[in-house]
Motif scaffolding. Sequence first.
Motif, short mmCIF file in Angstrom:
data_model
loop_
_atom_site.label_atom_id
_atom_site.label_comp_id
_atom_site.label_asym_id
_atom_site.label_seq_id
_atom_site.Cartn_x
_atom_site.Cartn_y
_atom_site.Cartn_z
N LEU A 43 75.40 34.36 -41.08
CA LEU A 43 73.86 34.46 -40.84
C LEU A 43 72.85 33.99 -41.63
O LEU A 43 73.79 34.26 -43.03
CB LEU A 43 73.64 35.86 -40.25
CG LEU A 43 74.48 35.61 -38.61
CD1 LEU A 43 74.77 36.84 -38.18
CD2 LEU A 43 73.99 34.74 -37.94
N ASP A 44 71.76 34.22 -42.00
CA ASP A 44 71.32 34.05 -42.75
C ASP A 44 70.74 36.10 -42.96
O ASP A 44 70.30 35.99 -44.51
CB ASP A 44 69.88 33.54 -43.15
CG ASP A 44 69.74 31.95 -42.85
OD1 ASP A 44 70.45 31.22 -44.44
OD2 ASP A 44 70.03 30.86 -41.96
N GLY A 45 71.19 36.22 -42.05
CA GLY A 45 70.82 38.24 -42.51
C GLY A 45 70.80 39.16 -41.72
O GLY A 45 70.86 38.54 -40.53
N VAL A 46 71.41 39.94 -41.29
CA VAL A 46 71.81 40.55 -40.39
C VAL A 46 70.29 42.05 -40.35
O VAL A 46 70.68 43.51 -41.44
CB VAL A 46 73.01 41.89 -40.23
CG1 VAL A 46 72.73 42.94 -39.02
CG2 VAL A 46 74.46 40.26 -40.64
N LEU A 47 69.60 42.76 -39.03
CA LEU A 47 68.49 43.42 -39.85
C LEU A 47 69.14 44.44 -38.50
O LEU A 47 68.78 44.34 -37.64
CB LEU A 47 67.31 42.69 -39.15
CG LEU A 47 67.14 41.06 -39.82
CD1 LEU A 47 65.77 41.11 -39.85
CD2 LEU A 47 66.64 41.50 -41.62
#
Length: 275
Positions: A58-62
């Motif tokens: 992914l581009d990011g995990v929040l």
Amino acid sequence: MSAKENKVHAFVRVKPTANFPEDMIKYGPDNKSIDIYIRRDIKKGVVNNKQTDWSFKLDGVLHNASQDSVYDAVARDLVSQALNGYNGTIMCYGQTGAGKTYTMTGATESYKHRGIIPRAIQQVFRAVEERIDQSITVRMSYLEIYNETLFDLLSTMPHDMSGDTHMAVVEYPQGVFVKGLSIYPASHEEDALNLLFEGETNRIIGEHTLNKNSSRSHCIFTIYIESHSRILSDAKYTASKMNLVDLAGSERVGKTGGETAIQSWWQISMVKLLR
């Protein structure tokens, strides 16, 4: 725009829980990957070699992320690009009760709980105030899709559940448009927020076992931006728009008691497109 920017970006926001299943969900050290494991029933064994683990880049995990940090990661750059003439879309997808509407719209009881849409509105109008050498016009529309029928959430007419709103999706050489959808100008941030809140009051919700106040429809809030230079008399107009989409919950019918369902494999994902 660079090749890196001109692509689809995918983020996952994981809803906080009292007992997070750390043995089933693992994050990569760079917060750009996530691994999911399904507990195996030793007594039953593995039936038909059924897959029990998945890995996603992914581009990011929040995770345990504030509304501020979600906006900075997902939306701030897109809004900046829209102010420079690029179209963009943010879609929030996931199971009912996962927090999609909270992510997109937020809550009104606290300023810090605002979602992506009101924060995007604020960023746009701050840019309007700062760019004194440009004449910028901002307009809004709010479309709801319920049972494949279109509704104008900002229409001055009463909300008609029959769907007789004379709206239709049409395609022109310039792109795809919704014929009959009202678009309202907004001169200040307060005007735009009033339009947003007016549309929110007209949304279709329906109670079921996963969420008492679930939205049972797809909603698209669009911000249209047109600008040109105040200094150059022959300056061309720049036009762009941002589609901010809160999709209906996606899950099995058996879990919700609802009529419409899409099998979900994710809790929340947000996709950012620039084109």
